[in-house]
Design a protein around this motif. Structure first.
Motif, short mmCIF file in Angstrom:
data_model
loop_
_atom_site.label_atom_id
_atom_site.label_comp_id
_atom_site.label_asym_id
_atom_site.label_seq_id
_atom_site.Cartn_x
_atom_site.Cartn_y
_atom_site.Cartn_z
N LEU A 274 9.74 1.88 11.47
CA LEU A 274 9.97 2.85 10.41
C LEU A 274 10.17 2.16 9.06
CD1 LEU A 274 10.35 5.91 9.94
CD2 LEU A 274 12.81 5.56 10.24
N THR A 275 10.95 1.10 9.04
CA THR A 275 11.22 0.39 7.78
C THR A 275 9.97 -0.29 7.23
OG1 THR A 275 13.48 -0.01 8.57
CG2 THR A 275 12.74 -1.27 6.67
N VAL A 276 9.24 -0.96 8.09
CA VAL A 276 8.02 -1.65 7.66
C VAL A 276 6.99 -0.64 7.14
CG1 VAL A 276 6.03 -2.98 8.48
CG2 VAL A 276 8.35 -3.65 9.13
N VAL A 277 6.81 0.47 7.84
CA VAL A 277 5.88 1.50 7.39
C VAL A 277 6.33 2.07 6.05
CG1 VAL A 277 5.02 3.82 7.88
CG2 VAL A 277 5.02 2.11 9.68
N GLY A 278 7.65 2.30 5.89
CA GLY A 278 8.18 2.83 4.65
C GLY A 278 7.84 1.96 3.47
N PHE A 279 8.09 0.67 3.56
CA PHE A 279 7.79 -0.25 2.46
C PHE A 279 6.29 -0.37 2.22
CE2 PHE A 279 12.18 -1.81 2.94
CZ PHE A 279 12.52 -1.98 1.61
N ASN A 280 5.50 -0.35 3.28
CA ASN A 280 4.06 -0.48 3.11
C ASN A 280 3.44 0.72 2.40
OD1 ASN A 280 3.30 -3.03 4.07
ND2 ASN A 280 3.41 -2.37 6.19
N ILE A 281 3.82 1.93 2.81
CA ILE A 281 3.20 3.10 2.18
C ILE A 281 3.75 3.32 0.76
CG2 ILE A 281 2.67 4.22 4.36
CD1 ILE A 281 5.05 6.00 4.06
N PHE A 282 4.99 2.90 0.52
CA PHE A 282 5.51 2.97 -0.85
C PHE A 282 4.80 1.95 -1.73
CE2 PHE A 282 8.72 1.70 -4.09
CZ PHE A 282 8.70 2.89 -4.81
N GLY A 283 4.53 0.77 -1.19
CA GLY A 283 3.77 -0.23 -1.93
C GLY A 283 2.37 0.24 -2.27
N ASP A 284 1.72 0.92 -1.31
CA ASP A 284 0.40 1.50 -1.57
C ASP A 284 0.47 2.52 -2.70
OD1 ASP A 284 -1.02 0.04 0.28
OD2 ASP A 284 -0.72 1.47 1.90
N GLY A 285 1.52 3.35 -2.68
CA GLY A 285 1.69 4.34 -3.72
C GLY A 285 1.93 3.72 -5.08
N LEU A 286 2.72 2.65 -5.13
CA LEU A 286 2.94 1.94 -6.39
C LEU A 286 1.64 1.37 -6.93
CD1 LEU A 286 6.22 -0.17 -6.03
CD2 LEU A 286 5.79 1.73 -7.59
N ARG A 287 0.85 0.79 -6.05
CA ARG A 287 -0.42 0.21 -6.47
C ARG A 287 -1.33 1.27 -7.08
NH1 ARG A 287 -3.64 -1.48 -1.56
NH2 ARG A 287 -3.81 0.79 -1.51
N ASP A 288 -1.43 2.41 -6.43
CA ASP A 288 -2.29 3.48 -6.94
C ASP A 288 -1.74 4.04 -8.25
OD1 ASP A 288 -3.83 3.14 -4.70
OD2 ASP A 288 -2.98 4.85 -3.62
N SER A 289 -0.42 4.13 -8.37
CA SER A 289 0.18 4.71 -9.57
C SER A 289 0.07 3.80 -10.77
CB SER A 289 1.66 5.02 -9.30
OG SER A 289 1.80 5.94 -8.24
N LEU A 290 0.08 2.47 -10.54
CA LEU A 290 0.01 1.52 -11.63
C LEU A 290 -1.43 1.14 -11.98
CD1 LEU A 290 2.94 -0.82 -10.59
CD2 LEU A 290 2.89 0.71 -12.56
#
Length: 296
Positions: A274-290
């Protein structure tokens, strides 16, 4: 040339599109990123308030209640082979994972970013020396490099942070170097040179701020890898040593009781997942947003 209609000007004034607003709008629109951020917040809160959330002392043994099922005698997730409350150990294990993830990646980011800035800006022989050193570290798989460093440094929380941090350095160094090679050719850097700015001022005032977005994204996603690496090191007996609760230690103890008490390995594994997936999908979202190429 005709002036723009008054209504258009008023609308532009009423609805300014700042960089921050666009970033937040893109991030909020990405549902997976919001879910990832929610998971991260929950994990951080759990780590901070672990003593208040835990129902039992995480290291207290009660051999008379060993391997009990979920909900038995007040043990929400049952107990392990020593009668220790599994829920409390997983809660306190969150603290270790978050500390290792953030501090090790922060350590690797600071050193890697500095090396990448120096290498990309000055180039030449210094660039070759730094990059060949990074290539040498890249020759080892991430977890193998961490295991090698732990073997040399010894067990302990601080050594885990240092080992994983060093393993993170090459990724940050190469990422930042590539950004610097592009940014240092921009006009504003030439202007800074022409007015007599020192190299240090140019690097840290003009170039570094323009490299922060990819560093933040890469760092966020690297935390997931660091947490996974800490769990792997603990599972192999090279990380934080028992009785200190970590997800890797709990998983290591649970592997011997998969048939008799599968909950021992199941819940610690789910916490890692759960923690690893959380950081990974949030990182993907940051990349798309920036990413300026992505539309709102």
């Amino acid at each position: 040339m005709e002036d723009a209609p008054v209504s258009t000007k008023i609308e532009a004034i009423k609805q300014p599109k700042t960089t921050g607003n666009l970033f937040l709008k893109k991030l909020i629109k990405n549902k997976l990123a919001v879910v990832g951020l929610f998971i991260i917040i929950i994990m951080v809160i759990t780590a901070i308030f672990a003593p208040l959330i835990a129902t039992h002392p995480p290291e207290a043994m009660d051999t008379g209640n060993a391997l009990v099922d979920l909900g038995t005698n007040g043990h929400i997730l049952g107990t392990d082979n020593y009668g220790r409350d599994l829920f409390s150990r997983i809660v306190f294990g969150t603290r270790i994972s978050i500390i290792v993830g953030i501090l090790s990646v922060g350590f690797g980011a600071v050193i890697g970013t500095f090396l990448g800035l120096i290498s990309g800006y000055y180039g030449g022989r210094l660039d070759n020396i730094i990059m060949r050193l990074m290539d040498g570290l890249f020759a080892f798989p991430f977890i193998l490099l961490a295991i090698t460093l732990m073997t040399a440094l010894g067990n302990g929380l601080m050594n885990v942070i240092i080992a994983i941090g060093i393993a993170c350095v090459p990724g940050f160094a190469r990422l930042v170097r590539g950004q610097v090679l592009s940014v240092k050719e921009e006009e504003f850097v030439e202007v800074a040179r022409s007015i007599g700015s020192t190299n240090g001022r140019i690097i840290f005032t003009n170039i570094l701020p323009n490299c922060l977005a990819p560093i933040i994204v890469y760092g966020t996603m690297s935390i997931a890898g660091a947490i996974l690496s800490e769990a792997a090191l603990s599972f192999l007996g090279l990380g934080v040593q028992p009785p200190t609760p970590t997800w890797g230690n709990i998983l290591k103890d649970g592997k011997d009781f998969l048939v008799l008490s599968p909950h021992m390995a199941t819940f610690s594994g789910l916490a890692i997942l759960l923690t690893v997936v959380g950081f990974n999908i949030f990182g993907d979202g940051l990349r798309d947003s920036l990413d300026p190429k992505m539309k709102v």
